[in-house]
Scaffold this active site. Structure first.
Site, PDB file in Angstrom:
ATOM      1  N   GLU A  78      60.723  14.117  25.548  1.00  0.00           N
ATOM      2  CA  GLU A  78      59.780  14.675  26.534  1.00  0.00           C
ATOM      3  C   GLU A  78      58.333  14.641  26.044  1.00  0.00           C
ATOM      4  OE1 GLU A  78      61.632  16.354  24.501  1.00  0.00           O
ATOM      5  OE2 GLU A  78      60.876  18.369  24.078  1.00  0.00           O
ATOM      6  N   HIS A 120      62.260  14.524  20.334  1.00  0.00           N
ATOM      7  CA  HIS A 120      61.667  15.026  21.573  1.00  0.00           C
ATOM      8  C   HIS A 120      61.249  13.884  22.503  1.00  0.00           C
ATOM      9  CE1 HIS A 120      61.327  19.285  20.506  1.00  0.00           C
ATOM     10  NE2 HIS A 120      61.061  18.888  19.292  1.00  0.00           N
ATOM     11  N   CYS A 167      66.312  19.423  20.365  1.00  0.00           N
ATOM     12  CA  CYS A 167      65.823  20.131  19.180  1.00  0.00           C
ATOM     13  C   CYS A 167      66.487  21.503  19.064  1.00  0.00           C
ATOM     14  CB  CYS A 167      64.298  20.204  19.208  1.00  0.00           C
ATOM     15  SG  CYS A 167      63.569  20.596  17.609  1.00  0.00           S
TER      16      CYS A 167
END
Lengths: 80, 229
Positions: free
Chosen positions: B205, B203, B86
């Site tokens: 994560e 994302h 990002c």
């Protein structure tokens, strides 16, 4: 002296904000606006008194930080 | 596997990446502040998501010129793997480690939702735990994720197998319907020439635990840890 830097998107780079502005102008009844391109204006106060040196320094600033030359063009005008 | 996460003022996803890496590797990553001038020797450097320096001037512009990033660039050029997610992807393009730029989303809206990504290659340390054609469901959360590069650069990225992920429909079709931001050729993530630097807008994560609502990002981190351990 003062440096005036104009930063604009290169031709061919999509400018959705410019398009939105053009659309809004149309909604307000302003006809005949074919295209809007949005950019940035940055003003710098410089200690340098030699116009050529000032311009060269600001040119370097544009290349290293103020503009992203992948997507943007810039012009530098030194005054005063 | 030793890893370091770079933290700028305005970074907000460093703990998310930390949890994902700790879960995959069993070791806690090091957090390194932007004013540091050098990094210890690590196996992986991560530039996390957020709004470094308030996204002033351009997203990632200030962060890319910060002291620590000069060492990140030096280490990346030596082959140390670097992952930018990002805002981290935006920083990587601003450093020149990755080509192109991330522009304002085509519809001008901040987009925060899950997307489907098609894995374009498993031939990299980052995607070795994934299969080509596999579809990952992970979140995006950005205002400036519209990938732009000139047609020659896009052709080169595709020709050299440097597109890592593309936005796709749930079944894996890359037909533009899954593209949340107007990115050129539906590109969601790209590699550098040596495929040791990966930048991606989504994302992974934030999709590593069932409590996230899905674990679509887990394979990426498991693969990275296997490749680098």
């Amino acid at each position: 002296m003062k440096a005036k830097v104009h930063i604009t998107l290169k031709t061919g780079v999509l400018d959705p904000q410019g398009k939105a502005i053009a659309h809004a102008l149309g909604s307000l009844g302003f006809g005949g606006v074919d295209e809007v391109r949005q950019g940035k204006y940055i003003e710098l106060d410089l200690a340098e008194t030699d116009p050529a040196k000032a311009k060269a320094a600001v040119d370097d600033m544009c290349k290293k930080l103020l503009a992203n030359t992948v997507i943007e063009n810039y012009t530098v005008e030194v005054v005063g | 596997m030793k890893s370091a996460i770079i933290v700028f003022p305005g970074t907000n996803r460093e703990q998310d990446i930390r949890v994902a890496l700790r879960q995959a590797s069993g070791t806690d990553p090091l957090l390194v502040f932007h004013l540091e001038t050098s990094l210890p020797e690590v196996d992986l450097i991560v530039l996390p998501g957020g709004f470094a320096h308030g996204d002033y001037l351009r997203c990632g512009a200030m962060a890319a010129r910060s002291p620590i990033v000069q060492d990140v660039v030096a280490k990346a050029k030596r082959g140390v793997p670097v992952l930018g997610v990002c805002n981290g992807f935006q920083v990587l393009t601003e450093t020149g480690l990755l080509p192109g730029a991330l522009m304002r989303n085509a519809d001008l809206k901040f987009v925060c939702r899950n997307v489907d990504l098609r894995v374009e290659t498993s031939q990299s340390i980052f995607t070795s735990g994934l299969s080509e054609g596999e579809v990952m469901n992970v979140p995006v959360a950005h205002h400036d994720g519209n990938y732009f590069a000139d047609p020659e650069t896009l052709d080169r990225l595709e020709g050299e197998g440097r597109v890592a992920f593309r936005y796709c429909a749930p079944g894996g079709a890359v037909d533009g319907t899954g593209n949340p931001n107007g990115s050129a050729r539906n590109i969601a993530g790209i590699f550098n020439e040596s495929k040791t630097v990966l930048g991606m807008m989504p994302h992974p994560e934030d999709a590593v635990d069932p409590l996230h609502g899905g674990t679509g990002g887990r394979g990426l981190f498991d693969g990275i840890v296997r490749a680098l351990s």
